[in-house]
Design a protein around this motif. Structure first.
Motif, short mmCIF file in Angstrom:
data_model
loop_
_atom_site.label_atom_id
_atom_site.label_comp_id
_atom_site.label_asym_id
_atom_site.label_seq_id
_atom_site.Cartn_x
_atom_site.Cartn_y
_atom_site.Cartn_z
N GLY A 44 0.80 -1.18 -0.13
CA GLY A 44 -0.03 0.09 0.01
C GLY A 44 0.84 1.33 -0.08
N THR A 45 -0.04 2.22 -0.57
CA THR A 45 1.02 3.69 -0.73
C THR A 45 -0.02 4.79 -0.83
OG1 THR A 45 2.85 4.72 -1.59
CG2 THR A 45 1.32 4.00 -3.34
N ASP A 46 0.60 5.90 -0.53
CA ASP A 46 -0.31 7.16 -0.59
C ASP A 46 0.29 7.81 -1.73
OD1 ASP A 46 -1.85 9.57 -0.80
OD2 ASP A 46 -0.43 10.17 0.88
N ALA A 47 -0.18 7.76 -3.16
CA ALA A 47 0.72 8.39 -4.18
C ALA A 47 0.57 9.75 -4.45
CB ALA A 47 0.56 7.62 -5.37
N SER A 48 0.76 10.64 -3.42
CA SER A 48 0.56 12.09 -3.82
C SER A 48 1.55 12.81 -2.90
CB SER A 48 -0.69 12.63 -3.07
OG SER A 48 -1.21 12.11 -1.70
N TYR A 49 2.91 12.07 -2.90
CA TYR A 49 4.02 12.70 -2.11
C TYR A 49 5.24 12.72 -2.95
CZ TYR A 49 5.33 13.85 2.66
OH TYR A 49 5.83 14.55 3.81
N ILE A 105 7.31 6.66 4.93
CA ILE A 105 6.78 6.59 6.15
C ILE A 105 7.87 6.69 7.33
CG2 ILE A 105 5.48 5.26 7.88
CD1 ILE A 105 4.39 3.52 5.41
N THR A 106 7.91 7.58 8.20
CA THR A 106 8.68 7.84 9.21
C THR A 106 8.64 6.67 10.38
OG1 THR A 106 8.91 10.12 8.95
CG2 THR A 106 9.48 9.32 11.07
N ILE A 107 9.76 6.08 10.76
CA ILE A 107 9.58 4.96 11.88
C ILE A 107 9.59 5.86 13.21
CG2 ILE A 107 11.05 3.44 12.98
CD1 ILE A 107 12.58 3.13 10.18
N GLN A 150 -0.82 17.65 6.08
CA GLN A 150 -1.25 16.01 5.91
C GLN A 150 -1.48 15.87 7.27
OE1 GLN A 150 0.80 13.17 3.72
NE2 GLN A 150 -1.14 12.24 3.42
N SER A 151 -2.86 15.14 7.65
CA SER A 151 -3.36 14.61 8.93
C SER A 151 -2.63 13.22 8.95
CB SER A 151 -4.64 14.65 8.90
OG SER A 151 -5.32 13.65 7.97
N GLY A 152 -2.30 13.04 10.33
CA GLY A 152 -1.54 11.88 10.50
C GLY A 152 -0.34 11.46 10.22
N THR A 153 0.35 12.69 10.02
CA THR A 153 2.02 12.65 9.53
C THR A 153 3.06 13.25 10.57
OG1 THR A 153 1.80 14.89 8.46
CG2 THR A 153 1.38 13.12 7.06
N THR A 154 4.07 13.16 10.48
CA THR A 154 4.91 13.69 11.60
C THR A 154 5.00 15.20 11.46
OG1 THR A 154 6.76 13.19 10.12
CG2 THR A 154 6.35 11.47 11.70
N GLY A 155 4.61 15.82 10.34
CA GLY A 155 4.63 17.11 10.21
C GLY A 155 3.51 17.57 11.07
N GLY A 225 10.98 3.98 6.84
CA GLY A 225 11.06 2.27 6.64
C GLY A 225 10.09 2.02 5.81
N LEU A 226 10.11 0.51 5.60
CA LEU A 226 8.99 -0.22 5.14
C LEU A 226 8.19 -0.54 6.22
CD1 LEU A 226 10.57 -2.82 2.75
CD2 LEU A 226 9.79 -0.66 2.19
N MET A 227 6.85 -0.56 6.31
CA MET A 227 6.01 -0.67 7.10
C MET A 227 5.01 -1.98 6.98
SD MET A 227 3.75 1.95 9.48
CE MET A 227 1.91 1.81 8.88
N PHE A 228 5.27 -2.94 8.17
CA PHE A 228 4.65 -4.10 8.24
C PHE A 228 3.75 -4.37 9.35
CE2 PHE A 228 9.13 -4.87 6.83
CZ PHE A 228 8.96 -5.26 5.48
#
Ligand code: ARG
Length: 270
Positions: A44-49, A105-107, A150-155, A225-228
């Motif tokens: 999965g990804t969010d392809a707007s970055y 995705i930030t770890i 962007q909601s739910g980000t480290t920003g 990182g890749l997130m699992f």
């Protein structure tokens, strides 16, 4: 007599067929020998970055996409990369309906409670995107200003730390591109997001007359990182594959293609 042998014949066929069926099932499920074909993974990804993942002529493109391709080849997996969106990506991995996520995705410790991460593959930090004529010069100047994230980000998290969690001046969007649009249309005074993303946007859209402000004191370094899903058996395989890409020069090649400079592999490996 004839009737009996016909019946025996049919019974024998049924027995053979059912034996075949069950042996196929078990080999598919439990006997995971090296010759077994591996399952096709859903990523999965969010392809707007951009430049990490974005849509270009209907295709998901970006540094992450090239990196993923190399990692999958090294790990020996087929995969489908699906543009599920940012918030849904976390839901998918929680419910295990995706096998992994790649999306800049930030770890971090909070996410580690619910998900597992691969080794780090990119160093990032948040930065501030503002109009060229803005008076904002540092993170401290964001007080009293309207900030799009962007909601739910480290920003979002970083801005909350600066001006308070429930501050109404924080405008949250489903996609980072929408946060940037808010800034351009005058609905916000700044956007806070990953440095590479805001720098890329300002550079590629000179008509918008935007600039980027770094503040090393306010924004800490972050690693992607890749997130699992928690407990995924894939992590060791992918960690090994990433290590190989660092060591055989493939990572450097992909990095240079997108960012024109050499990566600090020693730092990423540490
Ligand atoms: N690195 C930031 C985070 O993990 C932002 C990532 C946003 N990625 C995306 N594809 N929209 O929170």
């Amino acid at each position: 007599m004839k009737k009996f042998s016909a019946l025996a014949f049919i019974l024998a066929i049924i027995l053979i067929l059912s034996a075949c069926g069950s042996s196929q099932d078990s080999s598919g499920d439990s006997k995971k020998g090296s010759s077994e074909p591996k399952k096709t993974l859903k990523v999965g990804t969010d392809a707007s970055y951009a430049p990490f993942e974005y849509m270009d002529k209907g295709k998901i493109t970006g540094f992450d996409v090239d990196f993923l391709k190399a990692v999958m080849k090294e790990a020996g997996y087929k995969y489908n990369l699906v543009n599920v969106g940012w918030d849904p990506l976390f839901v998918e991995l929680k419910n295990k309906t995706s096998d992994l996520g790649i999306s800049a995705i930030t770890i971090n410790d909070e996410r580690k409670q619910t998900y597992d991460f691969s080794k780090a593959y990119f160093l990032s930090t948040n930065e501030i995107l503002v109009p060229e004529n803005s008076k904002i010069k540092s993170a401290a100047d964001l007080k009293g200003k309207r900030i799009a994230v962007q909601s739910g980000t480290t920003g979002q998290e970083a801005v909350e730390k600066l001006i308070g969690k429930n501050n109404k001046n924080i405008k949250k969007f489903k996609q980072n591109t929408l946060a940037i649009q808010e800034l351009i249309h005058g609905g916000a005074d700044a956007v806070v997001a990953d440095n590479t993303v805001v720098e890329d946007y300002a550079k590629n859209n000179p008509n918008q007359k935007l600039k980027v402000i770094a503040d090393k004191k306010a924004f800490a370094p972050e690693y992607y990182g890749l997130m699992f899903p928690k407990g995924s058996k894939l992590k060791p395989t992918f960690d090994k594959a990433i290590e190989t890409l660092y060591d055989n020069g493939t990572y450097e090649k992909i990095y240079k293609k997108w960012f024109k400079v050499k990566p600090d592999v020693a730092n990423l490996k540490a």
